[in-house]
Design a protein around this motif. Structure first.
Motif, PDB file in Angstrom:
ATOM      1  N   ASN A  38       0.864  -1.174   0.000  1.00 18.13           N
ATOM      2  CA  ASN A  38       0.000   0.000   0.000  1.00 18.13           C
ATOM      3  C   ASN A  38       0.903   1.227   0.000  1.00 18.13           C
ATOM      4  O   ASN A  38       2.109   1.111  -0.183  1.00 18.13           O
ATOM      5  N   ARG A  39       0.334   2.393   0.195  1.00 15.45           N
ATOM      6  CA  ARG A  39       1.119   3.624   0.063  1.00 15.45           C
ATOM      7  C   ARG A  39       2.145   3.794   1.171  1.00 15.45           C
ATOM      8  O   ARG A  39       3.004   4.671   1.099  1.00 15.45           O
ATOM      9  N   GLU A  40       2.097   2.966   2.205  1.00 22.22           N
ATOM     10  CA  GLU A  40       3.045   3.101   3.303  1.00 22.22           C
ATOM     11  C   GLU A  40       3.875   1.857   3.560  1.00 22.22           C
ATOM     12  O   GLU A  40       4.798   1.894   4.362  1.00 22.22           O
ATOM     13  N   VAL A  41       3.548   0.742   2.917  1.00 20.86           N
ATOM     14  CA  VAL A  41       4.227  -0.525   3.196  1.00 20.86           C
ATOM     15  C   VAL A  41       4.769  -1.125   1.897  1.00 20.86           C
ATOM     16  O   VAL A  41       4.062  -1.195   0.892  1.00 20.86           O
ATOM     17  N   MET A  42       6.034  -1.556   1.944  1.00 14.15           N
ATOM     18  CA  MET A  42       6.658  -2.234   0.813  1.00 14.15           C
ATOM     19  C   MET A  42       7.360  -3.492   1.301  1.00 14.15           C
ATOM     20  O   MET A  42       7.822  -3.541   2.443  1.00 14.15           O
ATOM     21  N   ILE A  43       7.435  -4.483   0.435  1.00 11.64           N
ATOM     22  CA  ILE A  43       8.265  -5.659   0.689  1.00 11.64           C
ATOM     23  C   ILE A  43       9.385  -5.644  -0.344  1.00 11.64           C
ATOM     24  O   ILE A  43       9.130  -5.696  -1.553  1.00 11.64           O
ATOM     25  N   VAL A  44      10.614  -5.527   0.125  1.00 17.30           N
ATOM     26  CA  VAL A  44      11.776  -5.369  -0.735  1.00 17.30           C
ATOM     27  C   VAL A  44      12.522  -6.695  -0.855  1.00 17.30           C
ATOM     28  O   VAL A  44      12.811  -7.347   0.162  1.00 17.30           O
ATOM     29  N   HIS A  45      12.800  -7.103  -2.079  1.00 16.68           N
ATOM     30  CA  HIS A  45      13.638  -8.280  -2.355  1.00 16.68           C
ATOM     31  C   HIS A  45      14.941  -7.762  -2.966  1.00 16.68           C
ATOM     32  O   HIS A  45      15.024  -7.572  -4.190  1.00 16.68           O
ATOM     33  N   PRO A  46      15.958  -7.485  -2.143  1.00 19.91           N
ATOM     34  CA  PRO A  46      17.185  -6.880  -2.661  1.00 19.91           C
ATOM     35  C   PRO A  46      18.013  -7.819  -3.534  1.00 19.91           C
ATOM     36  O   PRO A  46      18.889  -7.375  -4.261  1.00 19.91           O
ATOM     37  N   ASP A  47      17.731  -9.120  -3.463  1.00 17.53           N
ATOM     38  CA  ASP A  47      18.447 -10.116  -4.271  1.00 17.53           C
ATOM     39  C   ASP A  47      17.412 -10.941  -5.025  1.00 17.53           C
ATOM     40  O   ASP A  47      16.923 -11.949  -4.524  1.00 17.53           O
ATOM     41  N   THR A  48      17.060 -10.489  -6.225  1.00 20.04           N
ATOM     42  CA  THR A  48      16.007 -11.159  -6.991  1.00 20.04           C
ATOM     43  C   THR A  48      16.341 -12.623  -7.242  1.00 20.04           C
ATOM     44  O   THR A  48      15.491 -13.507  -7.099  1.00 20.04           O
TER      45      THR A  48
END
Length: 496
Positions: free
Chosen positions: A288-298
């Motif tokens: 959403n506009r305040e939450v992200m899930i980051v995958h720094p190593d695809t």
């Protein structure tokens, strides 16, 4: 107080709709919907509000259409000098019968959570449902890289949604340059043209959605240009399952292992593996506009998914960071292997490209409480020939039903018998209650290992039962080893 950009959007609306919007929270407005014969609506993130008591008329639509820019081949238009997007619905005769007027905003600070990835030069892919803010972030990324880092940035702007309508880009993209695309089908060509003609250090592109665009993206990445874009799909797993776009994250291929290698890995001989290095180094799922899930190593995240684990990642929000363990996201319950102990009644098997008569004969010989079913939706699992494992129809079937698939090399009684004995945990000469106890113990340990990330030791068992427990661990993509001397030799299950 409405800002100038939003005033420009409201100015094209009929007076009654403008008046209704004046009393609503304009900063939360996402879009205005106008369909012939229906009440006009204003849509916000959590609700929709009717703006009039009379339905929209064809004359209302004609007034709006006359005040906006020309509609392109993708049925989108804009308002010159703004970021707003107007999309139309047409009937079979090509006449406009509906409009979606989406509010476009330039919002600073939307990339704080991913600025570290941008600064280190990663090729970055943003995912998320429509309206979650992907394009808004692309716009801010373009401005930051061009103005604050002094990089040569080129935006490939198919619908003029990133840089706004008109020949002069919106100030929201800073000094980044913008290449417009005359037709959606030409986006991949303009992507390559940007690299070849304008010497960019960064290319930004919205909505990568075709095989040609995915190929162009890989070409750009291979030329050493930083690529930042968005693609259709909410999560990394969606992308891996999408045959058109899977190449963006490395692609998926079926690999047939040799007998020794399959025995060493304790897997089936046909497995899925990543085909190549991903085009995008990092993937960001915008929740959403305040939450992200980051995958720094695809690459690492995709490899975990193909082993049946969750992709892990880092959850970033105003509350801070949370490391997501892949062990917290095992395979969904419906995809776990089948065993007799978790069945309540008849086991139902769907043979795909296999002789049902042969399967039924094996069921009778083994005296199994099982039968074959013609409809896969009624089955507990599917068995198929290994040579048919990558059939497009079968892959669609597995994706729709989420059923386990087991394969045999040949359509013979011996191979089907061996498969069912393995899948259904049949041990000849071992009492049923002893098998059930050993299986229950192993499943409890597997659950503990997957949820807590700890090592679990099982009770001493015979070689045949240890082999059964070992198979259960491998099916859940865990490591297992036998330790100790007989009669105290037992299995230890480790997290991966």
């Amino acid at each position: 107080m409405l800002n100038a950009d939003l005033q420009s959007l409201l100015a094209v609306l009929p007076p009654v709709l403008r008046a209704a919007l004046q009393g609503l929270p304009s900063h939360q407005l996402l879009e205005v919907i106008m369909d012939v014969g229906r009440l006009p609506q204003a849509r916000f993130s959590e609700r929709a509000v009717n703006l009039a008591t009379d339905p929209v008329s064809p004359a209302d639509l004609e007034r709006v259409v006359a005040l906006v820019g020309e509609f392109s081949a993708d049925n989108r238009a804009g308002i010159e000098g703004t970021l707003h997007r107007i999309a139309c619905l047409r009937n079979r005769r090509g006449e406009i019968i509906g409009l979606t007027l989406r509010v476009g905003r330039a919002v600073a600070g939307t990339i704080d959570f991913i600025q570290d990835l941008i600064e280190r030069g990663d090729n970055l892919l943003l995912l998320g449902r429509p309206g979650v803010g992907k394009t808004t972030r692309l716009r801010e990324i373009a401005r930051v890289l061009a103005d604050e880092f002094g990089k040569r940035v080129v935006i490939v702007d198919t619908s003029n949604e990133i840089g706004g309508d008109g020949d002069i880009p919106h100030p929201a993209i800073g000094s980044a340059r913008r290449m417009q695309v005359s037709h959606p089908e030409q986006q991949h060509g303009v992507m390559i043209e940007a690299v070849e003609n304008h010497m960019p250090e960064v290319i930004i592109v919205d909505e990568i959605g075709t095989t040609s665009e995915a190929t162009a993206a890989r070409t750009i990445a291979e030329r050493g240009v930083q690529l930042i874009g968005t693609a259709h799909g909410n999560t990394l797993e969606n992308l891996v399952m999408n045959p058109t776009l899977a190449d963006l994250v490395g692609g998926v291929q079926a690999v047939t292992l040799g007998d020794d290698e399959a025995r060493l890995r304790r897997t089936q001989k046909t497995i899925r593996e990543r085909k190549a290095l991903p085009t995008f180094d990092a993937v960001v799922e915008i929740v959403n506009r305040e939450v992200m899930i980051v995958h720094p190593d695809t690459a690492g995240a995709v490899d975990k998914l193909l082993r049946g684990l969750g992709p892990g990642g880092i959850r970033r929000s105003p509350q801070g960071e949370e490391i997501l363990s892949p062990k917290k996201s095992p395979l969904p319950e419906s995809t776990k292997p089948v065993s007799i102990e978790n069945q309540t009644g008849l086991i139902r098997i769907h043979p795909y490209a296999l002789s049902r008569d042969t399967v039924e004969r094996v069921i009778r010989d083994l005296r199994l409480e099982a039968r074959t079913v013609k409809n896969p939706e009624q089955a507990d699992f599917i068995i198929a020939l290994r040579s048919r494992a990558e059939d497009a129809r079968l892959r669609r079937l597995l994706q729709a039903t989420r059923l386990p698939l087991y394969v045999v090399k040949k359509n013979t009684t011996a191979q089907i018998r061996r498969l069912l004995q393995n899948v259904l945990n049949i041990l000849h000469g071992v009492p049923r209650d002893e098998v059930d106890t050993a299986v229950s113990e192993a499943e409890a340990a597997i659950k503990q290992v997957m949820e807590e990330g700890v090592t679990a030791a099982l009770q001493p068992r015979s070689a045949a039962i240890r082999e059964l427990q070992h198979r259960l661990a491998v099916r859940h993509h865990l490591l297992a080893e036998s330790v100790g001397s007989e009669p105290q030799r037992h299995l230890i299950i480790h997290p991966v």
